[in-house]
Design an enzyme around this catalytic site. Structure first.
Site, PDB file in Angstrom:
ATOM      1  N   GLY A  44       0.833  -1.203   0.000  1.00 19.98           N
ATOM      2  CA  GLY A  44       0.000   0.000   0.000  1.00 19.98           C
ATOM      3  C   GLY A  44       0.860   1.242   0.000  1.00 19.98           C
TER       4      GLY A  44
ATOM      5  N   TYR B 179     -14.173  -4.121   8.889  1.00 24.86           N
ATOM      6  CA  TYR B 179     -12.880  -3.447   9.100  1.00 24.86           C
ATOM      7  C   TYR B 179     -12.374  -3.682  10.536  1.00 24.86           C
ATOM      8  CZ  TYR B 179      -9.502   0.453   8.865  1.00 24.86           C
ATOM      9  OH  TYR B 179      -8.361   1.221   8.880  1.00 24.86           O
TER      10      TYR B 179
ATOM     11  N   SER C   4      -5.319  -0.427  13.304  1.00 26.29           N
ATOM     12  CA  SER C   4      -6.182   0.757  13.435  1.00 26.29           C
ATOM     13  C   SER C   4      -6.731   0.782  14.850  1.00 26.29           C
ATOM     14  CB  SER C   4      -7.353   0.673  12.453  1.00 26.29           C
ATOM     15  OG  SER C   4      -8.319   1.668  12.769  1.00 26.29           O
TER      16      SER C   4
ATOM     17  N   ARG D  36       0.068   5.410  -1.911  1.00 26.93           N
ATOM     18  CA  ARG D  36      -0.657   6.629  -1.498  1.00 26.93           C
ATOM     19  C   ARG D  36      -0.637   6.732   0.020  1.00 26.93           C
ATOM     20  NH1 ARG D  36      -6.118   5.961  -2.376  1.00 26.93           N
ATOM     21  NH2 ARG D  36      -5.995   3.872  -3.241  1.00 26.93           N
TER      22      ARG D  36
ATOM     23  N   ILE E 215      -6.302   9.712  10.416  1.00 26.98           N
ATOM     24  CA  ILE E 215      -5.195  10.301   9.670  1.00 26.98           C
ATOM     25  C   ILE E 215      -5.734  10.851   8.347  1.00 26.98           C
ATOM     26  CG2 ILE E 215      -2.881   9.883   8.731  1.00 26.98           C
ATOM     27  CD1 ILE E 215      -3.127   9.268  11.785  1.00 26.98           C
TER      28      ILE E 215
ATOM     29  N   ASN F 176       0.880  -2.490   5.235  1.00 26.91           N
ATOM     30  CA  ASN F 176       0.078  -1.281   5.344  1.00 26.91           C
ATOM     31  C   ASN F 176      -1.143  -1.293   4.416  1.00 26.91           C
ATOM     32  OD1 ASN F 176      -0.260   1.876   5.648  1.00 26.91           O
ATOM     33  ND2 ASN F 176       0.000   1.488   3.450  1.00 26.91           N
TER      34      ASN F 176
ATOM     35  N   VAL G 272      -2.318  -7.748  -2.650  1.00 24.77           N
ATOM     36  CA  VAL G 272      -1.833  -8.512  -1.488  1.00 24.77           C
ATOM     37  C   VAL G 272      -2.767  -9.662  -1.101  1.00 24.77           C
ATOM     38  CG1 VAL G 272      -0.452  -6.633  -0.486  1.00 24.77           C
ATOM     39  CG2 VAL G 272      -2.839  -6.943   0.235  1.00 24.77           C
TER      40      VAL G 272
ATOM     41  N   LYS H 223      -8.883  -5.628  11.545  1.00 26.01           N
ATOM     42  CA  LYS H 223      -7.786  -4.980  12.272  1.00 26.01           C
ATOM     43  C   LYS H 223      -7.558  -5.633  13.641  1.00 26.01           C
ATOM     44  CE  LYS H 223      -6.715  -1.898   9.111  1.00 26.01           C
ATOM     45  NZ  LYS H 223      -5.411  -1.931   8.428  1.00 26.01           N
TER      46      LYS H 223
HETATM   47  P1  NDP Z   1      -5.313   4.878   1.199  1.00 23.67           P
HETATM   48  O1  NDP Z   1      -6.657   4.430   0.734  1.00 23.67           O
HETATM   49  O2  NDP Z   1      -4.941   6.308   1.086  1.00 23.67           O
HETATM   50  O3  NDP Z   1      -4.169   4.005   0.454  1.00 23.67           O
HETATM   51  C1  NDP Z   1      -4.254   2.613   0.478  1.00 23.67           C
HETATM   52  C2  NDP Z   1      -3.061   2.008  -0.252  1.00 23.67           C
HETATM   53  O4  NDP Z   1      -3.208   0.584  -0.143  1.00 23.67           O
HETATM   54  C3  NDP Z   1      -3.037   2.345  -1.722  1.00 23.67           C
HETATM   55  O5  NDP Z   1      -1.693   2.503  -2.166  1.00 23.67           O
HETATM   56  C4  NDP Z   1      -3.645   1.101  -2.367  1.00 23.67           C
HETATM   57  O6  NDP Z   1      -3.194   0.814  -3.685  1.00 23.67           O
HETATM   58  C5  NDP Z   1      -3.157   0.018  -1.446  1.00 23.67           C
HETATM   59  N1  NDP Z   1      -3.985  -1.178  -1.518  1.00 23.67           N
HETATM   60  C6  NDP Z   1      -5.302  -1.305  -1.238  1.00 23.67           C
HETATM   61  N2  NDP Z   1      -5.711  -2.561  -1.466  1.00 23.67           N
HETATM   62  C7  NDP Z   1      -4.613  -3.252  -1.900  1.00 23.67           C
HETATM   63  C8  NDP Z   1      -4.401  -4.585  -2.305  1.00 23.67           C
HETATM   64  N3  NDP Z   1      -5.394  -5.481  -2.311  1.00 23.67           N
HETATM   65  N4  NDP Z   1      -3.165  -4.942  -2.703  1.00 23.67           N
HETATM   66  C9  NDP Z   1      -2.143  -4.041  -2.714  1.00 23.67           C
HETATM   67  N5  NDP Z   1      -2.286  -2.759  -2.332  1.00 23.67           N
HETATM   68  C10 NDP Z   1      -3.517  -2.375  -1.935  1.00 23.67           C
HETATM   69  O7  NDP Z   1      -5.218   4.364   2.719  1.00 23.67           O
HETATM   70  P2  NDP Z   1      -4.500   5.016   3.999  1.00 23.67           P
HETATM   71  O8  NDP Z   1      -3.157   5.492   3.635  1.00 23.67           O
HETATM   72  O9  NDP Z   1      -5.448   5.906   4.670  1.00 23.67           O
HETATM   73  O10 NDP Z   1      -4.381   3.718   4.948  1.00 23.67           O
HETATM   74  C11 NDP Z   1      -3.217   2.904   4.983  1.00 23.67           C
HETATM   75  C12 NDP Z   1      -3.400   1.875   6.089  1.00 23.67           C
HETATM   76  O11 NDP Z   1      -3.604   2.537   7.322  1.00 23.67           O
HETATM   77  C13 NDP Z   1      -4.588   0.950   5.889  1.00 23.67           C
HETATM   78  O12 NDP Z   1      -4.275  -0.351   6.327  1.00 23.67           O
HETATM   79  C14 NDP Z   1      -5.641   1.564   6.776  1.00 23.67           C
HETATM   80  O13 NDP Z   1      -6.596   0.610   7.197  1.00 23.67           O
HETATM   81  C15 NDP Z   1      -4.791   2.062   7.924  1.00 23.67           C
HETATM   82  N6  NDP Z   1      -5.419   3.110   8.709  1.00 23.67           N
HETATM   83  C16 NDP Z   1      -5.708   4.314   8.163  1.00 23.67           C
HETATM   84  C17 NDP Z   1      -6.299   5.305   8.927  1.00 23.67           C
HETATM   85  C18 NDP Z   1      -6.620   6.654   8.407  1.00 23.67           C
HETATM   86  O14 NDP Z   1      -7.171   7.459   9.185  1.00 23.67           O
HETATM   87  N7  NDP Z   1      -6.327   6.994   7.173  1.00 23.67           N
HETATM   88  C19 NDP Z   1      -6.647   5.046  10.328  1.00 23.67           C
HETATM   89  C20 NDP Z   1      -6.297   3.749  10.802  1.00 23.67           C
HETATM   90  C21 NDP Z   1      -5.690   2.826  10.007  1.00 23.67           C
HETATM   91  P3  NDP Z   1      -3.561   1.770  -4.958  1.00 23.67           P
HETATM   92  O15 NDP Z   1      -2.836   3.047  -4.719  1.00 23.67           O
HETATM   93  O16 NDP Z   1      -3.018   1.015  -6.113  1.00 23.67           O
HETATM   94  O17 NDP Z   1      -5.050   1.903  -4.927  1.00 23.67           O
END
Ligand code: NDP
Length: 248
Positions: A13, A156, A143, A16, A189, A91, A65, A160
Site C-alpha cells: 500500500g 474493518y 487501526s 498513497r 489520519i 500497510n 496482497v 484490524k
Molecule cells: P489509502 O486508501 O490512502 O491508500 C491505500 C493504499 O493501499 C493504496 O496505495 C492502495 O493501492 C493500497 N492497496 C489497497 N488494497 C490493496 C491490495 N489489495 N493490494 C495491494 N495494495 C492495496 O489508505 P491510507 O493510507 O489511509 O491507509 C493505509 C493503512 O492505514 C490501511 O491499512 C488503513 O486501514 C490504515 N489506517 C488508516 C487510517 C486513516 O485514518 N487513514 C486510520 C487507521 C488505520 P492503490 O494506490 O493502487 O489503490
C-alpha cells in the site's frame, strides 16, 4: 532517528497516503524500498519520486496482497532485485463500510482478504529472507478501530483486531529468530481513505481527540521508523496507538 543504510524494506500500500509517507521516510533514512500497491501507476509514481531523490533506492511492484500466489512470486522477485529484506511493512488496507443489516458478503470478504489475509500472505512470502537478515522487523498497520470497534465497520474492525492477534502470534513464533513483529494503530489520519467521510462524522471524531487535530501520514511514518530501527530490538508483540490520545 537512526540510519537505515544497507536495509531493504517492503511497503505494501505504498502508493498513497500512509504507505507513501512510510516509503519516503524509510528512503530518507537510507533504506532501499520495494513499493507495492494494487495499481502500477501509484506504486510507480512513488518509486519514481524516490529514485529521483535517491538514485537506485526503489522499485515498484503492482501486486494485489490478497492474491496468495502473486504475493509468493513477489517475495521471490524482491529478493532477486534487492538480495534481502530486513523490514516488512503491512500497510495495504481498504474499507467497505456499512451497517451489518446492509453489509454484503462481498464487503466482508474484500476487507478481510486485503487487511488480514494480505498480511498472512506477505509474512509467508518474506519470513525466510527476514530470518536471515540483520535487525529483521515486521510492522503491521492496524487501526484504533481494531481496538475499540465502530458501528458501520464490522468487517474493518474484525480485520484490524485480527491483524493485532496475528501480530502477537507472529511475534511469539519468530522471536527465536530475533524477528520482531509489532503493530501501529493509527487514529484518524488525513488520507484518501478518510477524505471520503462526511463533515458530520469528521466533527464527531474530532470531538474525541484530546490533541484536537487529525493526524498526518508522517505521524505514522515516524512511529514506524522507530520500530524499524535497530534501537527497537527489545520491543515485540506490541500495539502502538498513534491517535492524538483518542484511545488512551
Ligand atoms: P489509502 O486508501 O490512502 O491508500 C491505500 C493504499 O493501499 C493504496 O496505495 C492502495 O493501492 C493500497 N492497496 C489497497 N488494497 C490493496 C491490495 N489489495 N493490494 C495491494 N495494495 C492495496 O489508505 P491510507 O493510507 O489511509 O491507509 C493505509 C493503512 O492505514 C490501511 O491499512 C488503513 O486501514 C490504515 N489506517 C488508516 C487510517 C486513516 O485514518 N487513514 C486510520 C487507521 C488505520 P492503490 O494506490 O493502487 O489503490
Amino acid at each position: 532517528m537512526p540510519s537505515l543504510e544497507g536495509k531493504v524494506a517492503v511497503v505494501t500500500g505504498g502508493g498513497r497516503g500512509i504507505g507513501q509517507a512510510i516509503a519516503i521516510a524509510l528512503a530518507e533514512k537510507g533504506a532501499k524500498v520495494a513499493v507495492v500497491s494494487r495499481s502500477a501507476s501509484s506504486c510507480g509514481a512513488v518509486a519514481d519520486e524516490l529514485n529521483a531523490r535517491f538514485p537506485g533506492s526503489a522499485k515498484a511492484y503492482a501486486v494485489d496482497v490478497a492474491d496468495h500466489e502473486a504475493v509468493q512470486e513477489l517475495g521471490k522477485q524482491v529478493v532477486a532485485d534487492f538480495g534481502q529484506v530486513n523490514i516488512l511493512i503491512n500497510n495495504a488496507g481498504v474499507t467497505r463500510d456499512g451497517l451489518l443489516m446492509r453489509m454484503k458478503e462481498e464487503d466482508w470478504d474484500t476487507v478481510l482478504d486485503t487487511n488480514l489475509k494480505g498480511a498472512f500472505n506477505t509474512v509467508k512470502s518474506f519470513m525466510r529472507t527476514l530470518m536471515k537478515a540483520s535487525d529483521p522487523r515486521i510492522i503491521n498497520i492496524a487501526s484504533v478501530i481494531g481496538l475499540i470497534g465502530n458501528a458501520g465497520q464490522a468487517n474493518y474492525s474484525a480485520s484490524k483486531a485480527g491483524l493485532i492477534g496475528f501480530t502477537k502470534a507472529v511475534a511469539r513464533e519468530l522471536a527465536g529468530r530475533a524477528v520482531t513483529c509489532n503493530a501501529v494503530a493509527p487514529g484518524f489520519i488525513t488520507t484518501d481513505m478518510t477524505g471520503e467521510l462526511p463533515e458530520k462524522v469528521r466533527e464527531e471524531v474530532m470531538a474525541k481527540i484530546p490533541l484536537s487535530s487529525f493526524g498526518d501520514p508522517k505521524d505514522i511514518a515516524h512511529a514506524v521508523l522507530f520500530l524499524a530501527s535497530a534501537e527497537a530490538r527489545y520491543i515485540t508483540g506490541q500495539v502502538l496507538a498513534v491517535d492524538g490520545g483518542m484511545t488512551m
